[in-house]
Design an enzyme around this catalytic site. Structure first.
Site, PDB file in Angstrom:
ATOM      1  N   ASP A  34      40.143  14.433  53.474  1.00  0.00           N
ATOM      2  CA  ASP A  34      39.044  14.653  54.413  1.00  0.00           C
ATOM      3  C   ASP A  34      39.077  13.652  55.565  1.00  0.00           C
ATOM      4  O   ASP A  34      38.804  13.995  56.710  1.00  0.00           O
ATOM      5  CB  ASP A  34      37.692  14.561  53.692  1.00  0.00           C
ATOM      6  CG  ASP A  34      37.505  15.707  52.709  1.00  0.00           C
ATOM      7  OD1 ASP A  34      38.259  16.693  52.812  1.00  0.00           O
ATOM      8  OD2 ASP A  34      36.620  15.596  51.841  1.00  0.00           O
ATOM      9  N   LEU A  79      55.805  52.186  45.758  1.00  0.00           N
ATOM     10  CA  LEU A  79      56.730  52.208  44.629  1.00  0.00           C
ATOM     11  C   LEU A  79      56.397  53.365  43.705  1.00  0.00           C
ATOM     12  O   LEU A  79      55.243  53.710  43.520  1.00  0.00           O
ATOM     13  CB  LEU A  79      56.598  50.906  43.822  1.00  0.00           C
ATOM     14  CG  LEU A  79      57.169  49.638  44.436  1.00  0.00           C
ATOM     15  CD1 LEU A  79      56.957  48.465  43.496  1.00  0.00           C
ATOM     16  CD2 LEU A  79      58.647  49.810  44.752  1.00  0.00           C
ATOM     17  N   GLU A 108      59.068  41.088  38.151  1.00  0.00           N
ATOM     18  CA  GLU A 108      57.989  40.262  38.715  1.00  0.00           C
ATOM     19  C   GLU A 108      56.647  40.876  38.348  1.00  0.00           C
ATOM     20  O   GLU A 108      56.547  42.095  38.233  1.00  0.00           O
ATOM     21  CB  GLU A 108      58.071  40.261  40.253  1.00  0.00           C
ATOM     22  CG  GLU A 108      59.280  39.592  40.821  1.00  0.00           C
ATOM     23  CD  GLU A 108      59.505  40.029  42.276  1.00  0.00           C
ATOM     24  OE1 GLU A 108      58.741  39.583  43.139  1.00  0.00           O
ATOM     25  OE2 GLU A 108      60.427  40.813  42.521  1.00  0.00           O
ATOM     26  N   LYS A 110      53.141  42.430  39.028  1.00  0.00           N
ATOM     27  CA  LYS A 110      52.565  43.163  40.150  1.00  0.00           C
ATOM     28  C   LYS A 110      51.145  42.636  40.331  1.00  0.00           C
ATOM     29  O   LYS A 110      50.276  42.887  39.496  1.00  0.00           O
ATOM     30  CB  LYS A 110      52.556  44.651  39.800  1.00  0.00           C
ATOM     31  CG  LYS A 110      52.255  45.574  40.921  1.00  0.00           C
ATOM     32  CD  LYS A 110      52.550  47.012  40.454  1.00  0.00           C
ATOM     33  CE  LYS A 110      52.132  48.010  41.493  1.00  0.00           C
ATOM     34  NZ  LYS A 110      50.690  47.958  41.785  1.00  0.00           N
ATOM     35  N   ASP A 112      47.456  42.329  41.591  1.00  0.00           N
ATOM     36  CA  ASP A 112      46.469  43.312  42.018  1.00  0.00           C
ATOM     37  C   ASP A 112      45.653  42.737  43.171  1.00  0.00           C
ATOM     38  O   ASP A 112      44.542  42.241  43.000  1.00  0.00           O
ATOM     39  CB  ASP A 112      45.557  43.667  40.836  1.00  0.00           C
ATOM     40  CG  ASP A 112      44.755  44.923  41.105  1.00  0.00           C
ATOM     41  OD1 ASP A 112      45.051  45.623  42.091  1.00  0.00           O
ATOM     42  OD2 ASP A 112      43.842  45.206  40.320  1.00  0.00           O
ATOM     43  N   ARG A 131      48.885  46.299  54.963  1.00  0.00           N
ATOM     44  CA  ARG A 131      49.871  47.334  54.700  1.00  0.00           C
ATOM     45  C   ARG A 131      49.513  48.641  55.407  1.00  0.00           C
ATOM     46  O   ARG A 131      50.361  49.304  55.973  1.00  0.00           O
ATOM     47  CB  ARG A 131      49.953  47.586  53.190  1.00  0.00           C
ATOM     48  CG  ARG A 131      50.953  48.630  52.831  1.00  0.00           C
ATOM     49  CD  ARG A 131      50.996  48.901  51.336  1.00  0.00           C
ATOM     50  NE  ARG A 131      52.060  49.847  51.092  1.00  0.00           N
ATOM     51  CZ  ARG A 131      51.982  51.137  51.322  1.00  0.00           C
ATOM     52  NH1 ARG A 131      50.865  51.645  51.808  1.00  0.00           N
ATOM     53  NH2 ARG A 131      52.996  51.937  51.101  1.00  0.00           N
ATOM     54  N   GLU A 165      51.208  39.377  48.509  1.00  0.00           N
ATOM     55  CA  GLU A 165      49.955  39.947  48.050  1.00  0.00           C
ATOM     56  C   GLU A 165      48.880  38.864  48.153  1.00  0.00           C
ATOM     57  O   GLU A 165      49.021  37.793  47.573  1.00  0.00           O
ATOM     58  CB  GLU A 165      50.156  40.370  46.586  1.00  0.00           C
ATOM     59  CG  GLU A 165      49.200  41.407  46.100  1.00  0.00           C
ATOM     60  CD  GLU A 165      49.626  42.848  46.429  1.00  0.00           C
ATOM     61  OE1 GLU A 165      50.672  43.063  47.069  1.00  0.00           O
ATOM     62  OE2 GLU A 165      48.877  43.754  46.032  1.00  0.00           O
ATOM     63  N   TYR A 217      56.702  37.698  48.108  1.00  0.00           N
ATOM     64  CA  TYR A 217      57.771  38.206  47.258  1.00  0.00           C
ATOM     65  C   TYR A 217      58.972  38.806  47.983  1.00  0.00           C
ATOM     66  O   TYR A 217      59.930  39.212  47.348  1.00  0.00           O
ATOM     67  CB  TYR A 217      57.226  39.207  46.234  1.00  0.00           C
ATOM     68  CG  TYR A 217      56.342  40.299  46.796  1.00  0.00           C
ATOM     69  CD1 TYR A 217      54.987  40.317  46.501  1.00  0.00           C
ATOM     70  CD2 TYR A 217      56.863  41.292  47.612  1.00  0.00           C
ATOM     71  CE1 TYR A 217      54.161  41.299  47.010  1.00  0.00           C
ATOM     72  CE2 TYR A 217      56.037  42.286  48.126  1.00  0.00           C
ATOM     73  CZ  TYR A 217      54.686  42.282  47.814  1.00  0.00           C
ATOM     74  OH  TYR A 217      53.867  43.259  48.315  1.00  0.00           O
ATOM     75  N   LYS A 306      53.363  50.178  34.870  1.00  0.00           N
ATOM     76  CA  LYS A 306      51.928  49.868  34.892  1.00  0.00           C
ATOM     77  C   LYS A 306      51.447  49.556  33.474  1.00  0.00           C
ATOM     78  O   LYS A 306      51.799  50.264  32.524  1.00  0.00           O
ATOM     79  CB  LYS A 306      51.146  51.055  35.437  1.00  0.00           C
ATOM     80  CG  LYS A 306      51.523  51.411  36.873  1.00  0.00           C
ATOM     81  CD  LYS A 306      50.650  50.702  37.860  1.00  0.00           C
ATOM     82  CE  LYS A 306      49.698  51.698  38.487  1.00  0.00           C
ATOM     83  NZ  LYS A 306      48.744  51.056  39.382  1.00  0.00           N
ATOM     84  N   CYS A 400       6.912  46.822  29.469  1.00  0.00           N
ATOM     85  CA  CYS A 400       7.842  45.828  28.947  1.00  0.00           C
ATOM     86  C   CYS A 400       8.091  46.088  27.454  1.00  0.00           C
ATOM     87  O   CYS A 400       7.143  46.257  26.694  1.00  0.00           O
ATOM     88  CB  CYS A 400       7.260  44.438  29.146  1.00  0.00           C
ATOM     89  SG  CYS A 400       8.208  43.142  28.342  1.00  0.00           S
ATOM     90  N   CYS A 403       6.239  42.875  25.551  1.00  0.00           N
ATOM     91  CA  CYS A 403       4.809  42.563  25.585  1.00  0.00           C
ATOM     92  C   CYS A 403       3.970  43.764  25.979  1.00  0.00           C
ATOM     93  O   CYS A 403       2.747  43.678  26.048  1.00  0.00           O
ATOM     94  CB  CYS A 403       4.542  41.408  26.554  1.00  0.00           C
ATOM     95  SG  CYS A 403       4.741  41.882  28.273  1.00  0.00           S
ATOM     96  N   CYS A 418       8.940  42.535  34.460  1.00  0.00           N
ATOM     97  CA  CYS A 418       7.715  42.335  33.704  1.00  0.00           C
ATOM     98  C   CYS A 418       6.971  41.222  34.412  1.00  0.00           C
ATOM     99  O   CYS A 418       7.513  40.153  34.638  1.00  0.00           O
ATOM    100  CB  CYS A 418       8.031  41.932  32.264  1.00  0.00           C
ATOM    101  SG  CYS A 418       6.562  41.407  31.357  1.00  0.00           S
ATOM    102  N   CYS A 423       4.681  36.708  28.835  1.00  0.00           N
ATOM    103  CA  CYS A 423       5.542  37.596  28.050  1.00  0.00           C
ATOM    104  C   CYS A 423       6.460  36.750  27.167  1.00  0.00           C
ATOM    105  O   CYS A 423       7.187  35.895  27.666  1.00  0.00           O
ATOM    106  CB  CYS A 423       6.376  38.461  28.986  1.00  0.00           C
ATOM    107  SG  CYS A 423       7.611  39.449  28.120  1.00  0.00           S
TER     108      CYS A 423
HETATM  109 ZN   LIG Z   1       6.951  41.409  29.043  1.00  0.00          ZN
END
Ligand SMILES: [Zn+2]
Length: 659
Positions: A34, A79, A108, A110, A112, A131, A165, A217, A306, A400, A403, A418, A423
């Site tokens: 910093d 792919l 490798e 994949k 997500d 992409r 990715e 990649y 997959k 609720c 109660c 509620c 309660c």
């Molecule tokens: Zn309640």
């Protein structure tokens, strides 16, 4: 010359960025980093003409009005993919026929996330594009610049296009959603959506705040004598340019080796902090790749395996209702037990009643449940079933479940609440939250103890915990001297917790741990907090109008003030005990072994209170190693590096808790 000095600082910061975000091996403390950064910013502010495109200060950009379309120089193919091992074998057989020699493959993970193409000219990052449809994408250069794993300047002055990715770590995704929930903002469905949403921000300062990273990649370089001849070598090349690559990669001799890799990661993937949905398999040699070529949409030399889906269908047996500490009623799906991605699931989240209505979920329906990055599986939708029309529509409760009090809808919120302050469910959840790790962190008191104390009429509000006598604990099931005194002591001891923990524990609407910390940093005592105006509260960075109003109103309610008074009478001190001490300021501590008078968490809190930092691994930048009993390898490493080792006694003396 100033120019040279600037260049040196930039190189230094870029090196530390690389060590931290790419190599995962930081060599200086955040504090020192910093300092360097503010020095650079200071000089650049005074001399804006000396700012260069690779300056780390250029990572935070401005606001753009939209994203331009951008035609890719090289097409990004998709792919072919399969869930089936035999199809992988067939794919390989076809390839093997073309060549007389065995064909090596690279496997490798994949990732997500979002596929991105980055262009570098003479080693400088110039353009980053999504992409899109593979032919045309969107130019999001400014936002990509905020990602520190993407180098602004490469180690070599080359012209290159790389692909990778962009992803958000699962842990950061969860944290982002927790914060959004606290602020009443929209939640992201999964880490990929969160990454996409963050990258498509028009204000890149928002992108900069999101924890995004990128695995690279592929590199496309102009052919020369030194250009890599295989995919494996090109990954090493990408790495040598300063990009982050995924370490989970393997070169195998044939398809059986690749199938082995897929099988291993089918279960191991859950231990990773990023989402992966399969394995990409590529022919290693580039000359073989060229010979195989492409179909109209995909390369013939690559395919994706997959992983089995993390989705299943099952029957919704019932909808259970829970009551949270805010009074929010949450519907929980009770399911016919089913095996989902390796674990038996019988409960799932249903979000809220709006969602049940929108999806028209009825008890008895066949539903699709999904487990992605989230720990708790959720109901995604109703699966077509003939029964559905005959089942009664689900009606949200009017009262609720605990109660029987009336439920109301609050403006701007989707939940039912509620409103009965007495309660029992709400009171119990608040007590549970009070003692939890996030709030007052009271050891030995968990939900079952809370439930017993409550049902026995010994405790109704958090303040009652502190009025319990040692004898009271014997009224609990199977409690003997030892655990009674543990419980009693740990409650009493919690009176000394940080002011911010107390504010967190109060369960003020929209105020969680992070907000409480921001708040008490600005208003370090109860007195200052009580006299804070609404404007003062909402001017704190990270606290919006809605949160500010909730805090303001909380401290104007006489009942709440009486409650706080009661705590004061019991000996609570409402002051932020952060006293920055010269000796600890900016110092990095590593804790190891077992301490006698406190836990390691308590010790690190004491360090942070005094302006110090903690780290989990010993490096030459560690200031001190605090070693308790049975300290292991960290102690050895500290000795080797000549880092100062403190005993517990030394430490207590240092922080002034022992004279
Ligand atoms: Zn309640």
């Amino acid at each position: 010359m100033l120019k040279d000095e600037l260049k040196k600082i930039r190189e230094e910061i870029n090196k530390h960025n690389y060590n931290y975000y790419v190599a995962d091996n930081p060599t200086i403390s955040d504090y020192e980093y910093d300092l360097l950064f503010s020095k650079l910013k200071e000089i650049e502010t005074a001399h804006p003409d000396l700012i260069t495109p690779d300056s780390p200060t250029q990572r935070v950009g401005g606001i753009s009005s939209g994203f331009e379309e951008y035609k890719h120089k090289y097409r990004l193919y998709s792919l072919d993919n399969t869930y089936n091992e035999d199809e992988l074998r067939k794919w390989y057989e076809k390839i093997q026929k073309e060549f007389a020699k065995p064909v090596q493959l690279v496997c490798e993970l994949k990732i997500d996330g979002l596929a991105i193409a980055l262009t570098y000219e003479d080693g400088y990052f110039t353009t980053g594009v999504t992409r899109g449809d593979g032919i045309v994408g969107e130019n999001i250069t400014q936002n990509l610049k905020t990602i520190k794993a993407i180098p602004l300047k490469l180690f070599e002055d080359v012209n290159v296009e790389v692909r990778g990715e962009v992803y958000m770590p699962k842990s950061s995704f969860e944290k982002l959603n927790e914060d959004s929930k606290e602020k009443g903002e929209k939640l992201f469905a999964n880490p990929r959506n969160a990454a996409a949403g963050s990258l498509r921000q028009l204000d890149s300062s928002i992108t900069a705040k999101r924890d995004l990273s990128m695995f690279t990649y592929t590199a496309i370089v102009e052919k020369n004598n030194n250009s890599p001849l295989t995919h494996w070598d090109s990954i090493q090349y990408v790495k040598s340019l300063g990009f982050k690559t995924n370490p989970n990669i393997r070169l195998v001799d044939n398809i059986e080796g690749a199938i082995q890799f897929c099988k291993e990661w089918e279960t191991k993937r859950f231990d990773l902090d990023y989402a992966t949905d399969g394995v990409v398999i590529k022919v290693n040699r580039f000359d073989y790749q060229n010979e195989l070529g492409f179909t109209s949409r995909a390369p013939k030399w690559s395919t994706a395996f997959k992983f089995p889906p993390e989705e299943m269908t099952t029957t919704l047996l019932d909808i259970e209702l829970g009551v949270g500490k805010t009074g929010a009623i949450t519907p929980v799906a009770i399911l016919e037990p089913v095996n989902l991605a390796g674990s038996i699931v019988s409960r799932a989240s249903l979000h809220n009643f709006d969602e049940i209505k929108r999806l028209d979920i009825r008890i008895g329906d066949k539903v699709l449940i999904k487990k992605a990055a989230e720990i708790i599986p959720k109901v995604v939708k109703v699966v077509d079933n003939s029964e559905h029309e005959n089942l009664p529509k689900y009606n949200p409760p009017k009262f609720c479940p605990e109660c029987n009090g009336h439920l109301i809808v609050r403006e701007g919120e989707v939940n039912l609440f509620c409103e009965n302050p007495e309660c029992p469910s709400i009171l119990k959840s608040r007590l549970e939250y009070w003692v939890s790790k996030e709030a007052m962190d009271i050891d030995f008191i968990g939900p079952s103890v809370i439930s017993q104390l409550f049902d026995l009429g010994l405790v109704r509000y958090p303040v009652d915990l502190y009025k319990l006598k040692y004898e009271d604990f014997f009224k609990l099931e199977a409690v003997k001297e030892k655990s009674a005194s543990n419980m009693y002591n740990s409650i009493q001891e919690s009176k000394n917790r940080l002011f911010s923990r107390f504010i967190t524990a109060l369960s003020i609407r929209h105020v969680g741990k992070e907000t409480a910390e921001l708040l008490t940093e600005e208003f370090p005592s109860l007195e200052s907090l009580l006299s804070a105006s609404l404007e003062q509260l909402s001017s704190i960075e990270g606290i919006g109008d809605k949160i500010a109003l909730s805090i303001y109103e909380y401290f104007r309610d006489t009942k709440n003030l009486e409650l706080i008074n009661e705590f004061e009478e019991l000996g609570f001190v409402f002051e932020n005990k952060i006293v920055k001490t010269e000796e600890l300021l900016g110092k990095t501590f590593v804790l190891t072994g077992t301490l006698a008078t406190m836990t390691r968490d308590e010790a690190s809190e004491k360090i942070k209170q005094r302006g110090g930092k903690t780290s989990s691994s010993v490096s030459k930048n560690t200031s001190y190693v605090l070693a308790g009993a049975n300290a292991g390898s960290k102690l050895d490493k500290a000795e080797k590096l000549g880092v100062i080792i403190l005993s517990e006694e030394d430490f207590l003396t240092m922080i002034g808790e022992k004279i």
